[in-house]
Design an enzyme around this catalytic site. Structure first.
Site: not given
Ligand code: NAD
Length: 280
Positions: A73, A99, A152, A165, A167, A169
């Site tokens: 993406v 996401n 986030s 990062y 900024a 988000k």
């Molecule tokens: N897990 C947490 O505690 C947490 C905390 C703050 C923010 N977030 C945010 O939540 C969202 C999801 O986080 P997560 O922990 O589930 O991440 P993750 O890395 O475990 O899962 C992300 C998914 O996106 C896919 N992906 C990665 N790059 C891609 C791309 N360029 N195009 C298409 N697909 C792609 C990956 O293969 C994976 O399946 C993110 O935006 C992250 O910044 C998560």
């Protein structure tokens, strides 16, 4: 008098077409599965083919409808192809979940360089613009849509580990608010969630913790436990569905209370909150 009819919320996304970026694992995987169980046709827009297929198989095994679309993406051409195909195949898109996101290798600003900033920009902000821009026209045409951005909690509070990062988000959150105003009268709502402390492939909150340390979750999270992708998915489902029809322009912290408790720490010894954790 305004009538309040009894509504059936058994399947919140019946007949909806939903695109979930990064929908193959972690929070995105949880969202895809939950959307599938609520009647949506889920387009799992994922860079990892195996993760995408696994999620689609899970949804189908549970009686739902889903399709995998392998896409990076961050790439405009690939996003445009995705949008063209989805609209050609399904005629519309009702729900878009942006996401994808990653803190990559968090580093202090003084030691970072433009390559790092650009990589963070592409994976946390640029794709939100690309995907939203690509799917907005079909939503406008049908005068219906819900866009949910996964940002986030670090975009809502200071993030000392990597200001760039944090900024970016925060930028996702403010883009959410601004766009909501632009498109509200066209039948489209735009909201965000700000996760924290959620166990996923990207962030392993149990890594290296002893049994004793696992007991410290009551100190680390006001709700007293680590989060799961489902904790995020339930809020995203609410924002995607008609249940939130009067809600737009907001970023909801989905963080187990970490933002609310900012600056305060639970002291297990004293059984009370303190704002100077190491003082006697
Ligand atoms: N897990 C947490 O505690 C947490 C905390 C703050 C923010 N977030 C945010 O939540 C969202 C999801 O986080 P997560 O922990 O589930 O991440 P993750 O890395 O475990 O899962 C992300 C998914 O996106 C896919 N992906 C990665 N790059 C891609 C791309 N360029 N195009 C298409 N697909 C792609 C990956 O293969 C994976 O399946 C993110 O935006 C992250 O910044 C998560």
């Amino acid at each position: 008098m305004i009538e309040s009819p009894i509504r059936n919320y058994a399947a919140l996304l019946e007949d909806k077409i939903a695109v979930v970026s990064g929908g193959g694992a972690g929070i995105g995987g949880g969202i895809s599965r939950l959307f599938g169980s609520h009647g949506a046709t889920v387009i799992v827009a994922e860079i990892d083919p195996e993760r995408a297929e696994l999620t689609v198989a899970d949804i189908e095994a549970a009686g739902g409808r889903a399709l995998a679309h392998v896409v990076d993406v961050r790439e405009r051409d690939q996003v445009d192809v995705l949008a063209e195909r989805v609209v050609a195949d399904h005629g519309r898109v009702d729900v878009l979940v942006n996401n994808v996101g990653d803190y990559l290798k968090a580093m202090p600003f003084g030691r970072s360089d433009p390559d790092h900033w650009e990589a963070l920009y592409a994976i946390n902000f640029k794709h939100v613009l690309l995907m939203t821009h690509a799917f907005l026209p079909t939503m406008i045409e049908h005068h219906e849509g819900s866009i949910i951005n996964v940002s986030s909690v670090e975009g809502m509070r200071g993030y000392p580990a990597d200001p760039v990062y944090g900024a970016l988000k925060a930028g996702v959150n403010h883009f959410t608010t601004c766009l909501a105003l632009e498109v509200g009268r066209r039948g489209i709502r735009v909201n965000a969630v700000g996760p924290d402390l959620t166990q996923t492939p990207q962030v392993d909150y149990h890594a290296g913790l002893s049994e004793e340390q696992e007991k410290l979750w009551e100190v680390w999270a006001p709700v007293g436990r680590v989060g799961a992708p489902d904790d995020q998915a339930d809020v995203v489902l609410f924002l995607a569905s008609d249940q939130s029809r009067f809600v737009t322009g907001h970023a909801i912290p989905t963080d187990g209370g970490s933002l609310a408790g900012g600056g305060w720490y639970w002291s297990p010894d004293r059984r009370r909150w303190v704002n100077r954790p190491l003082t006697p």
